[in-house]
Write a protein that holds these residues in place. Structure first.
Motif, PDB file in Angstrom:
ATOM      1  N   THR A 187      -6.291   5.425  -5.861  1.00 44.53           N
ATOM      2  CA  THR A 187      -5.658   6.425  -4.999  1.00 44.53           C
ATOM      3  C   THR A 187      -4.300   5.939  -4.517  1.00 44.53           C
ATOM      4  O   THR A 187      -3.328   6.696  -4.483  1.00 44.53           O
ATOM      5  N   ALA A 188      -4.229   4.650  -4.161  1.00 48.27           N
ATOM      6  CA  ALA A 188      -2.958   4.088  -3.701  1.00 48.27           C
ATOM      7  C   ALA A 188      -1.904   4.096  -4.802  1.00 48.27           C
ATOM      8  O   ALA A 188      -0.697   4.176  -4.527  1.00 48.27           O
ATOM      9  N   GLU A 189      -2.343   4.020  -6.052  1.00 48.55           N
ATOM     10  CA  GLU A 189      -1.415   4.057  -7.185  1.00 48.55           C
ATOM     11  C   GLU A 189      -0.948   5.473  -7.512  1.00 48.55           C
ATOM     12  O   GLU A 189      -0.134   5.662  -8.426  1.00 48.55           O
ATOM     13  N   GLY A 190      -1.473   6.455  -6.795  1.00 50.58           N
ATOM     14  CA  GLY A 190      -1.073   7.836  -7.035  1.00 50.58           C
ATOM     15  C   GLY A 190      -2.019   8.627  -7.901  1.00 50.58           C
ATOM     16  O   GLY A 190      -1.750   9.789  -8.223  1.00 50.58           O
ATOM     17  N   HIS A 191      -3.143   8.019  -8.294  1.00 53.23           N
ATOM     18  CA  HIS A 191      -4.118   8.738  -9.118  1.00 53.23           C
ATOM     19  C   HIS A 191      -5.025   9.584  -8.233  1.00 53.23           C
ATOM     20  O   HIS A 191      -5.134   9.370  -7.021  1.00 53.23           O
TER      21      HIS A 191
END
Length: 780
Positions: free
Chosen positions: A666-670
């Motif tokens: 989630t932190a990576e934008g997924h």
């Protein structure tokens, strides 16, 4: 310095003098600004804390925050937990938390105390955790502060989460029943008026009065949930969909009553009550989704509830509730008993730890090893030393992960509600301008001006916009259910449509969760003797060996060696190390040795689901590359990942690691889709952007997931993603149509080109178009 007991001047606010300035309860004429001295003191406290913004943020029903006359006298100091760093922590269940503004007020009010380090409230679980430096007795001051604000607090326990539906949920259900019953009966009356072309004025007047006698009480009572929210929106200065619905319903009812009084040709009580019934049904569905989030936490914590056998200093045992056991106590774990608490083994133990680690086979623990709560003792009885009380143990920590993940998703704001913020104020102004123009500028009678103004509200009544998303959701959810996919979250389809990465569990998800013997030319006689020993064990691998030779007779003199295997004379069946072979890294091997003969290995495999490779490929084609996370050994995970076509995998992943991986994605934008079936997957399922559980999953996993695959296999999951994406596209089409329709309809109504009957018909036709378009979401 504490603000408790400090007097503070009343801050100016915008609350109507007809309602209490703190709790919003109605005021009698001449009563002043507050309904009681408790509310007056609470308002002064909020002002003294500088938290006046609470009154602009909240959206609660009247009376929700009225302080009790007397605060509870329970001493909460014994319920405080002392940390190693000198901090104190108290967990409370708080009654009265009804919205995000309440959570904000509680956290900010406690944070204003000088010695408070943190205050975190969970809206879904009504749970409050306060951490501070100082004496444990300060807990009573914090509870007194909450009481002065209108919130009741008590020590938190897992049993608190099993409360039945709260007062708001019961009120919504009652309102839905009233609206549905009233609308059905009024529709019968309306049909008689519509088709009775040669009906006399007297009979028509009587039918209008009958509809009014049913419709007016229904409108006034069933609409209370919307009227309360609309009133809160007015006080907050923020137009909302509930405000538009309230005005539309009340204006329609008022116009219908006016037509009844003058024996007009038509009334519109049926439309008002039907609109209420539909919107109340959607609100009840949303409440049910939130209850499921709380239920998942309750079921997890239920694993640690029950009675344990505490060992006394003199060696005797006593049965006590698990919550009364403290760190350092010794407890006796019987064969087949579930560990309610975390501890350290005093002897070798064999535990089925699938509930906490996701391992598909029981694992041996040596004396001194840490034992996880939630595991089941598969071997002989043993004693252990408790390392953490129930509220501080691993199960409680997992429950907090679930709560944090549920809160992290945030409050889902419907697309229709976001659009209504722009056009609802315009509609209200248009209706008022229509009345003013016809009456003041065009010098028309006020009745004509009122009819045209009501036409504006009727023709722009947000039926189509209110139906735009829910209608698509109902159709798509029904279609998925018929194909074996149960949608358990009100927002699952929107999130599923935007998922871009798949995280898959192994055991029970990509595999069937049932070990089978790998044929390797074993001697049938030797296999039969080994299976005869296996008949004496409940170990899953022993049972799998027995299934390979079900007619094997029970061996004589079988004795279980906890954590190692079975012995029968000179024969041994168990771990590879127990039988004199090297250690096994895959955890899926049993060894059998007779006397001095060479040991024989029986290898097992958890059979991969037939549709797993095709499902993984289908997910990739939809833009969701997959990875595998499992608590099993490296060999088993790597082999399955290769067979299923999953390029990325990780073995030995515990619940914390799985949840951390989801947060990292989630932190990576997924926007990760998590698929898992066990209790150990619950935190990751809740933390994911969207989640699913396969058939046969544990109850906790299914309640934590957004979708449950009712049929065996994963093939329904890619189909569900396609349905969700199609549904979201159709929902956007409906919203665009609804907005365009209103843009065209408003000028026609303002110009007096439509009558109330035409306005109602056009409004109904717009809703029908939306529903017909929504039916496309259910196509295969």
């Amino acid at each position: 310095m504490s603000l408790i007991g400090r007097a503070a001047p009343l801050a100016p606010d915008t609350v109507s003098t007809a309602a209490c300035a703190h709790c919003g309860a109605p005021l009698a004429p001449g009563q002043g600004r507050f309904c009681c001295t408790g509310c007056e003191g609470a308002h002064a406290l909020v002002a003294g804390l500088g938290l006046d913004a609470f009154y602009r943020r909240r959206e609660t029903e009247a009376g929700a925050l009225k302080p009790d006359a007397m605060a509870p006298g329970l001493d909460l100091a014994p319920f405080v937990s002392a940390g190693r760093d000198g901090t104190q922590r108290l967990e409370l269940v708080v009654s009265g938390l009804t919205c995000g503004a309440c959570v904000w007020l509680v956290e900010q009010a406690l944070a204003a105390e000088a010695d408070v380090l943190s205050a975190r409230a969970s809206l879904s679980a009504r749970r409050l955790t306060v951490t501070w430096r100082g004496e444990a007795a300060r807990a009573n001051d914090f509870v007194a502060l909450l009481a002065r604000l209108g919130f009741r607090a008590a020590p938190w326990s897992p049993a608190c989460l099993r409360a039945t539906e709260d007062a708001e949920g019961r009120a919504l259900t009652r309102a839905l029943g009233i609206a549905a019953f009233g609308s059905m009966n009024i529709m019968l009356i309306s049909v008689a008026v519509w088709v009775g072309g040669d009906m006399g004025p007297a009979l028509r007047h009587a039918l209008h009065w009958l509809a009014a006698l049913i419709g007016m009480p229904v409108v006034l009572i069933a609409g209370l949930p919307f009227y309360g929210s609309a009133w809160a929106a007015i006080r907050a200065g923020r137009p909302s969909m509930d405000l538009a619905v309230s005005l539309g319903v009340l204006a329609t009812a008022a116009m219908s009553l006016s037509e009844t009084l003058r024996n007009g040709p038509y009334t519109w009580f049926d439309g008002a009550t039907m609109l209420l019934a539909l919107l109340l049904a959607g609100r009840v569905f949303d409440r049910a989704a939130r209850r499921r989030a709380r239920q998942s936490v309750a079921e997890l914590l239920a694993l640690q509830e029950g009675v344990v056998s505490r060992v006394l200093p003199d060696g005797r045992t006593e049965a006590v509730p698990a919550e009364n056991v403290a760190a350092g106590d010794r407890v006796l774990i019987a064969a087949g008993e579930r560990l309610r608490l975390d501890g350290v083994a005093e002897a070798d133990a064999l535990l089925d730890a699938a509930a906490t680690t996701g391992e598909s086979v029981p694992r041996s623990f040596a004396a001194g090893d840490a034992l996880p709560a939630g595991a089941v003792n598969m071997g002989a009885a043993f004693a252990m030393t408790v390392t953490a009380a129930a509220k501080d143990g691993s199960l409680a920590a997992m429950a907090r992960l679930l709560e944090r993940a549920e809160q992290a998703k945030g409050r889902f704001v419907a697309i229709a509600d976001r659009a209504s913020r722009f056009y609802v104020p315009v509609v209200h102004l248009a209706a008022a301008a229509t009345f003013a123009a016809w009456w003041g500028v065009l010098d028309a009678p006020w009745q004509v001006a009122l009819v045209n103004a009501v036409c504006v509200l009727l023709i722009t009544c947000p039926c189509a916009l209110a139906l735009a998303v829910p209608a698509v959701q109902v159709v798509a959810v029904g279609s998925l259910f018929r194909r074996g996919v149960l949608v358990t979250s009100a927002t699952a389809l929107e999130r599923l449509a935007t998922a871009d990465h798949a995280v898959l569990d192994k055991t029970g998800t990509l595999t069937e969760g049932r070990p089978v013997l790998i044929p390797a030319g074993q001697d049938p006689a030797l296999l039969r003797r080994a299976a005869g020993m296996a008949r004496a064990s409940r170990h899953p691998l022993a049972q799998a060996l027995l299934r390979a030779c079900p007619d094997a007779p029970l061996a004589e003199g079988v004795r279980e060696v906890p954590g190692q295997g079975l012995e029968a004379g000179a024969a041994r069946l168990g771990s590879t190390a127990f039988c004199g072979m090297g250690p096994s890294t895959d955890g899926m091997t049993l060894a059998f040795r007779e006397g001095e003969s060479a040991p024989v290995a029986f290898r097992f495999a958890d059979r991969m689901r037939d549709d797993a490779p095709a499902s993984v490929a289908a997910l990739k084609a939809l833009g969701l590359p997959a990875e595998l996370l499992s608590g099993d050994g490296e060999g088993a995970v790597a082999g399955l990942a290769w067979q299923a076509g999953v390029p990325a995998w990780r073995s030995g992943a515990d619940p914390i690691a799985k949840q951390a991986r989801i947060e990292a994605l989630t932190a990576e934008g997924h926007r990760p889709l998590m698929v898992g079936d066990g209790i150990n997957d619950a935190a990751a399922l809740a933390a994911a952007h969207v989640s699913a559980s396969p058939a046969g999953a544990t109850d906790l996993a299914q309640t934590a997931a957004d979708l449950v695959l009712q049929r065996e296999g994963l093939s329904a999951l890619p189909a569900a993603i396609r349905t969700a994406r199609r549904a979201q596209a159709i929902a956007r089409e409906n919203i665009v149509f609804s907005l365009v329709y209103n843009v065209l309809a408003v000028p026609a109504a303002m110009a007096g080109l439509v009558t109330p009957l035409i306005a109602a018909l056009v409004m109904a036709s717009s809703s029908l178009i939306v529903v017909l378009n929504a039916l496309r979401a259910g196509k295969e």
